[in-house]
Motif scaffolding. Structure first.
Motif, PDB file in Angstrom:
ATOM      1  N   ILE A 151      31.111  26.599  41.731  1.00 37.96           N
ATOM      2  CA  ILE A 151      32.350  26.307  40.994  1.00 37.96           C
ATOM      3  C   ILE A 151      33.464  26.127  42.020  1.00 37.96           C
ATOM      4  CG2 ILE A 151      33.994  27.163  39.287  1.00 37.96           C
ATOM      5  CD1 ILE A 151      31.656  28.822  38.106  1.00 37.96           C
ATOM      6  N   GLU A 152      33.923  24.926  42.233  1.00 40.90           N
ATOM      7  CA  GLU A 152      34.855  24.637  43.316  1.00 40.90           C
ATOM      8  C   GLU A 152      36.221  25.280  43.116  1.00 40.90           C
ATOM      9  OE1 GLU A 152      35.168  20.514  44.216  1.00 40.90           O
ATOM     10  OE2 GLU A 152      32.994  20.244  44.481  1.00 40.90           O
ATOM     11  N   GLN A 153      36.706  25.300  41.889  1.00 37.51           N
ATOM     12  CA  GLN A 153      38.012  25.877  41.610  1.00 37.51           C
ATOM     13  C   GLN A 153      37.878  26.926  40.501  1.00 37.51           C
ATOM     14  OE1 GLN A 153      40.255  22.235  40.779  1.00 37.51           O
ATOM     15  NE2 GLN A 153      41.131  22.334  42.837  1.00 37.51           N
ATOM     16  N   PRO A 154      37.433  28.123  40.862  1.00 37.01           N
ATOM     17  CA  PRO A 154      37.163  29.147  39.845  1.00 37.01           C
ATOM     18  C   PRO A 154      38.427  29.621  39.148  1.00 37.01           C
ATOM     19  CG  PRO A 154      36.914  30.033  42.062  1.00 37.01           C
ATOM     20  CD  PRO A 154      37.081  28.561  42.219  1.00 37.01           C
ATOM     21  N   ARG A 155      38.268  29.893  37.862  1.00 35.85           N
ATOM     22  CA  ARG A 155      39.354  30.392  37.032  1.00 35.85           C
ATOM     23  C   ARG A 155      39.032  31.829  36.637  1.00 35.85           C
ATOM     24  NH1 ARG A 155      38.419  26.540  32.268  1.00 35.85           N
ATOM     25  NH2 ARG A 155      36.338  27.232  32.867  1.00 35.85           N
ATOM     26  N   LEU A 156      39.940  32.737  36.937  1.00 34.35           N
ATOM     27  CA  LEU A 156      39.713  34.149  36.663  1.00 34.35           C
ATOM     28  C   LEU A 156      40.653  34.654  35.575  1.00 34.35           C
ATOM     29  CD1 LEU A 156      39.417  35.669  40.263  1.00 34.35           C
ATOM     30  CD2 LEU A 156      37.612  34.683  38.830  1.00 34.35           C
ATOM     31  N   ALA A 157      40.096  35.394  34.636  1.00 34.36           N
ATOM     32  CA  ALA A 157      40.895  36.188  33.710  1.00 34.36           C
ATOM     33  C   ALA A 157      40.858  37.630  34.206  1.00 34.36           C
ATOM     34  CB  ALA A 157      40.334  36.101  32.297  1.00 34.36           C
ATOM     35  N   VAL A 158      41.991  38.283  34.230  1.00 34.94           N
ATOM     36  CA  VAL A 158      42.067  39.684  34.653  1.00 34.94           C
ATOM     37  C   VAL A 158      42.384  40.515  33.420  1.00 34.94           C
ATOM     38  CG1 VAL A 158      43.172  41.351  36.183  1.00 34.94           C
ATOM     39  CG2 VAL A 158      42.841  38.978  36.941  1.00 34.94           C
ATOM     40  N   ALA A 159      41.467  41.392  33.064  1.00 35.84           N
ATOM     41  CA  ALA A 159      41.626  42.181  31.845  1.00 35.84           C
ATOM     42  C   ALA A 159      42.673  43.267  32.023  1.00 35.84           C
ATOM     43  CB  ALA A 159      40.287  42.815  31.462  1.00 35.84           C
ATOM     44  N   GLY A 160      43.399  43.533  30.962  1.00 42.62           N
ATOM     45  CA  GLY A 160      44.317  44.653  30.962  1.00 42.62           C
ATOM     46  C   GLY A 160      43.574  45.977  30.854  1.00 42.62           C
ATOM     47  N   PHE A 161      44.265  47.036  31.154  1.00 43.17           N
ATOM     48  CA  PHE A 161      43.651  48.364  31.107  1.00 43.17           C
ATOM     49  C   PHE A 161      43.886  49.042  29.762  1.00 43.17           C
ATOM     50  CE2 PHE A 161      44.106  53.002  31.827  1.00 43.17           C
ATOM     51  CZ  PHE A 161      42.797  53.283  32.178  1.00 43.17           C
ATOM     52  N   ASN A 162      45.088  48.954  29.260  1.00 43.70           N
ATOM     53  CA  ASN A 162      45.460  49.621  28.017  1.00 43.70           C
ATOM     54  C   ASN A 162      45.317  48.680  26.829  1.00 43.70           C
ATOM     55  OD1 ASN A 162      46.551  52.289  28.993  1.00 43.70           O
ATOM     56  ND2 ASN A 162      47.815  50.892  30.210  1.00 43.70           N
ATOM     57  N   PRO A 163      45.288  49.207  25.612  1.00 44.80           N
ATOM     58  CA  PRO A 163      45.334  48.338  24.432  1.00 44.80           C
ATOM     59  C   PRO A 163      46.538  47.397  24.506  1.00 44.80           C
ATOM     60  CG  PRO A 163      44.853  50.594  23.773  1.00 44.80           C
ATOM     61  CD  PRO A 163      45.194  50.637  25.234  1.00 44.80           C
ATOM     62  N   HIS A 164      46.317  46.142  24.133  1.00 41.94           N
ATOM     63  CA  HIS A 164      47.372  45.118  24.141  1.00 41.94           C
ATOM     64  C   HIS A 164      47.956  44.917  25.540  1.00 41.94           C
ATOM     65  CE1 HIS A 164      48.204  46.286  19.650  1.00 41.94           C
ATOM     66  NE2 HIS A 164      46.941  45.947  19.875  1.00 41.94           N
ATOM     67  N   ALA A 165      47.146  45.248  26.595  1.00 40.08           N
ATOM     68  CA  ALA A 165      47.615  45.150  27.984  1.00 40.08           C
ATOM     69  C   ALA A 165      48.919  45.915  28.194  1.00 40.08           C
ATOM     70  CB  ALA A 165      47.764  43.697  28.411  1.00 40.08           C
ATOM     71  N   GLY A 166      49.016  47.064  27.531  1.00 44.06           N
ATOM     72  CA  GLY A 166      50.159  47.948  27.705  1.00 44.06           C
ATOM     73  C   GLY A 166      51.327  47.667  26.804  1.00 44.06           C
ATOM     74  N   GLU A 167      51.368  46.485  26.191  1.00 46.49           N
ATOM     75  CA  GLU A 167      52.453  46.095  25.277  1.00 46.49           C
ATOM     76  C   GLU A 167      53.824  46.429  25.856  1.00 46.49           C
ATOM     77  OE1 GLU A 167      53.253  47.069  20.735  1.00 46.49           O
ATOM     78  OE2 GLU A 167      51.348  46.008  21.029  1.00 46.49           O
ATOM     79  N   GLY A 168      54.082  45.824  27.036  1.00 44.30           N
ATOM     80  CA  GLY A 168      55.393  45.988  27.664  1.00 44.30           C
ATOM     81  C   GLY A 168      55.685  47.389  28.145  1.00 44.30           C
ATOM     82  N   GLY A 169      54.654  48.179  28.359  1.00 42.04           N
ATOM     83  CA  GLY A 169      54.849  49.540  28.842  1.00 42.04           C
ATOM     84  C   GLY A 169      54.884  50.586  27.764  1.00 42.04           C
ATOM     85  N   THR A 179      35.112  37.961  43.653  1.00 44.18           N
ATOM     86  CA  THR A 179      34.632  37.210  42.488  1.00 44.18           C
ATOM     87  C   THR A 179      34.818  35.709  42.689  1.00 44.18           C
ATOM     88  OG1 THR A 179      35.182  39.076  41.034  1.00 44.18           O
ATOM     89  CG2 THR A 179      34.851  36.930  39.996  1.00 44.18           C
ATOM     90  N   ALA A 180      36.016  35.306  43.081  1.00 46.36           N
ATOM     91  CA  ALA A 180      36.298  33.881  43.277  1.00 46.36           C
ATOM     92  C   ALA A 180      35.410  33.288  44.369  1.00 46.36           C
ATOM     93  CB  ALA A 180      37.775  33.684  43.622  1.00 46.36           C
ATOM     94  N   GLN A 181      35.232  34.041  45.443  1.00 45.93           N
ATOM     95  CA  GLN A 181      34.376  33.585  46.531  1.00 45.93           C
ATOM     96  C   GLN A 181      32.941  33.376  46.062  1.00 45.93           C
ATOM     97  OE1 GLN A 181      34.441  35.505  50.683  1.00 45.93           O
ATOM     98  NE2 GLN A 181      32.767  36.585  49.668  1.00 45.93           N
ATOM     99  N   ALA A 182      32.419  34.309  45.273  1.00 47.56           N
ATOM    100  CA  ALA A 182      31.048  34.197  44.775  1.00 47.56           C
ATOM    101  C   ALA A 182      30.897  33.035  43.800  1.00 47.56           C
ATOM    102  CB  ALA A 182      30.626  35.503  44.108  1.00 47.56           C
ATOM    103  N   LEU A 183      31.911  32.804  42.978  1.00 41.20           N
ATOM    104  CA  LEU A 183      31.837  31.681  42.047  1.00 41.20           C
ATOM    105  C   LEU A 183      31.734  30.360  42.805  1.00 41.20           C
ATOM    106  CD1 LEU A 183      34.452  32.832  39.389  1.00 41.20           C
ATOM    107  CD2 LEU A 183      31.972  32.700  39.077  1.00 41.20           C
ATOM    108  N   ARG A 184      32.453  30.264  43.922  1.00 44.39           N
ATOM    109  CA  ARG A 184      32.363  29.044  44.735  1.00 44.39           C
ATOM    110  C   ARG A 184      31.032  28.966  45.477  1.00 44.39           C
ATOM    111  NH1 ARG A 184      37.933  30.364  45.711  1.00 44.39           N
ATOM    112  NH2 ARG A 184      37.288  31.586  47.531  1.00 44.39           N
ATOM    113  N   ARG A 185      30.688  30.047  46.158  1.00 50.06           N
ATOM    114  CA  ARG A 185      29.535  30.021  47.053  1.00 50.06           C
ATOM    115  C   ARG A 185      28.212  30.069  46.328  1.00 50.06           C
ATOM    116  NH1 ARG A 185      28.253  34.714  51.597  1.00 50.06           N
ATOM    117  NH2 ARG A 185      26.634  33.586  52.729  1.00 50.06           N
ATOM    118  N   ASP A 186      28.116  30.920  45.322  1.00 51.09           N
ATOM    119  CA  ASP A 186      26.827  31.194  44.680  1.00 51.09           C
ATOM    120  C   ASP A 186      26.623  30.457  43.367  1.00 51.09           C
ATOM    121  OD1 ASP A 186      26.263  32.884  46.777  1.00 51.09           O
ATOM    122  OD2 ASP A 186      26.932  34.683  45.741  1.00 51.09           O
TER     123      ASP A 186
END
Length: 337
Positions: free
Chosen positions: A204-222, A194-201
């Motif tokens: 965007i020289e310095q891409p910023r990525l958000a990584v989504a959580g899998f569970n509700p509330h990103a697991g809420e501390g497990g 993803t970061a490579q494509a944002l730069r190349r295609d």
């Protein structure tokens, strides 16, 4: 300066809306471009044009497309082996559909076309005919696997509309299986592509990525699942150690409002609907599907074959037009690099 090669546009399932939206897209773009050549069945396009059959023209090589594009829709004719009826999918068309894709990929790898745009295919009739890939994305990955490529390797699916880009760690997987498929390595590779494509295609020289959580509330501390803490968080830490501006895991329910979207350039999502629902909510008609991490440019409209309206003149070409324009923009950026 040598003119840019045209794009290749595969016809998709000829029983779906592909022929109709291809002709409509050409009608809108013929004056301004970018030029493209259709790889598919001439007769299907001639039928979809209604009383404008004279505006569909056979060519023998992609380079001819640029010469005739303003006057007629150029088609590199690879005929169907048996007739197709709009709205009635048939596995009898599968061999032709696959051949159209293989031909277009070969042209892209050779440089005869500057990129590939694919009209929608339907998986069920292809599976009936023995097709072994989950979809376009995986098939394109196989067809280009032997070609040289520098950088993080795909295929990786991105969905893009103005204001939002999402990429998918897993694609067409049952939700019950996704947890068992997620690994830090898989997430790290998706984020690097993803970061490579944002730069190349996307420039965007310095891409910023958000990584989504899998569970509700990103697991809420497990307390609501361990995947976020044990799989996603270590992947984010590795990305940060490699110099990637990645943040997360972030609760997915608060990632897609306007203020949040202003803080990143793409969201790395864990599964299909997590990525596609917000994109389609923002711009249902204009979404673009891109395949990242390949040695060729590939885009597609973000919708399916729509057998229920095929042949009725109702299909909108908006998403296909957006895909054509984006493919041309990315191809131009790669040429200039």
């Amino acid at each position: 300066m040598t003119p840019a090669a045209p794009l290749a546009l595969t016809l998709g399932d000829p029983a779906g809306v592909g022929p109709e939206i291809v002709f409509k897209a050409w009608s809108r773009l013929r004056a301004e471009g970018p030029p493209f050549v259709v790889i598919g069945d001439f007769q299907s396009l001639a039928s979809a044009s209604g009383s404008n059959m004279h505006l569909v023209r056979r060519v023998t090589a992609p380079k001819q497309a640029t010469e005739v594009f303003a006057e007629a829709l150029p088609v590199l004719d690879i005929p169907l082996q048996s007739p197709v009826i709009a709205g009635q999918p048939s596995p009898a068309a599968a061999a032709s559909i696959v051949r159209w894709i293989e031909t277009a990929v070969g042209l892209a790898l050779s440089g005869a076309v500057s990129g590939l745009v694919t009209a929608p295919i339907a998986k069920a009739p292809l599976y009936e005919a023995g097709f072994k890939f989950p979809g376009h994305t995986e098939f394109l990955g196989e067809l280009t696997a032997a070609a040289s490529y520098q950088g993080a390797r795909g295929p990786l699916m991105m969905l893009a509309v103005p204001g939002l880009r999402t990429t998918l760690v897993t694609i067409h997987e049952p939700l019950a299986k996704v947890s068992g498929l997620l690994t830090p390595d898989l997430i790290v590779n998706a984020a690097l592509v993803t970061a490579q494509a944002l730069r190349r295609d996307f420039g965007i020289e310095q891409p910023r990525l958000a990584v989504a959580g899998f569970n509700p509330h990103a697991g809420e501390g497990g307390s609501i699942g361990r995947e976020d803490a044990e799989i996603i968080a270590p992947a984010v830490a590795r990305l940060q150690a490699e110099g990637v501006d990645a943040r997360g895991p972030s609760p997915a329910d608060s990632l897609f409002h306007a203020d949040a979207r202003a803080r990143f350039d793409a969201v790395v999502c864990m599964y299909h609907d997590q990525a596609l629902i917000p994109v389609k909510m923002l711009d249902f008609w204009g979404g673009v599907n891109l395949t990242l991490g390949l040695p060729i440019v590939r885009t597609s409209p973000d919708h399916g074959v729509a057998f229920d309206i095929a042949g009725r003149g109702l299909a909108r070409p908006d998403s296909l037009i957006a895909a054509i324009r984006m493919a041309a923009e990315i191809a131009a950026r790669r040429r200039a690099a």
